[in-house]
Write an enzyme that holds these catalytic residues in place. Sequence first.
Site, PDB file in Angstrom:
ATOM      1  N   CYS A  84     -71.858 -86.117 -71.656  1.00 19.64           N
ATOM      2  CA  CYS A  84     -72.134 -85.055 -70.679  1.00 19.64           C
ATOM      3  C   CYS A  84     -72.118 -83.693 -71.361  1.00 19.64           C
ATOM      4  CB  CYS A  84     -71.119 -85.080 -69.551  1.00 19.64           C
ATOM      5  SG  CYS A  84     -71.192 -86.581 -68.554  1.00 19.64           S
ATOM      6  N   GLY A  85     -71.176 -83.499 -72.263  1.00 21.70           N
ATOM      7  CA  GLY A  85     -71.109 -82.233 -72.998  1.00 21.70           C
ATOM      8  C   GLY A  85     -72.367 -81.969 -73.790  1.00 21.70           C
TER       9      GLY A  85
END
Length: 176
Positions: free
Chosen positions: A56-57
């Site tokens: 997600c980062g």
Amino acid sequence: MKNDQTTNNGKSVLGPGTKAPDFTLKCTPDQSVSLSDFRGAPVILAFYPADWSPVCGDQLALYNEVLPEFRRFGAALLGISVDGAWCHAAYAKDRRLHFPLLADFHPKGETAQSYGAYRHQDGVCERALFVIDSEGTIRWSYLSPIGVNPGADGILTALEGLAPRQQASTREASRS
């Protein structure tokens, strides 16, 4: 436009031609945003499993970098997960994100469920993307495997496909 809303595991999200379900979600602990606030411009919805996770980062950092390209098409980007507004605020500040992260926190995953983008077995959002046109219709959707960053190419291709439609709508509106 290529229709990518189903993965090989048989799950599916809302597809092109579907009216995007409206929602109102917290973007900060004391402010909310509704999809209808963006009517008149394209919107990108990026559902993702969780703040602070590695994939997600990477995904959100990429979108932050290509945000000027999204804006070139007049598009707003909204990130959505089941994390709370306080968690989103800390994450966005830490990662220097320049787009809102919306909290699909309570009732948990209700918005993700309305888009077919909720993982009931894990209690998180799927990694799903939607490009919604200025009138609120989904024009492109993609369901990525949860451990794979889907990148931005599909979003950009979808926005390019909207450009002629957006120009035609603008011409029609100016004639009225």
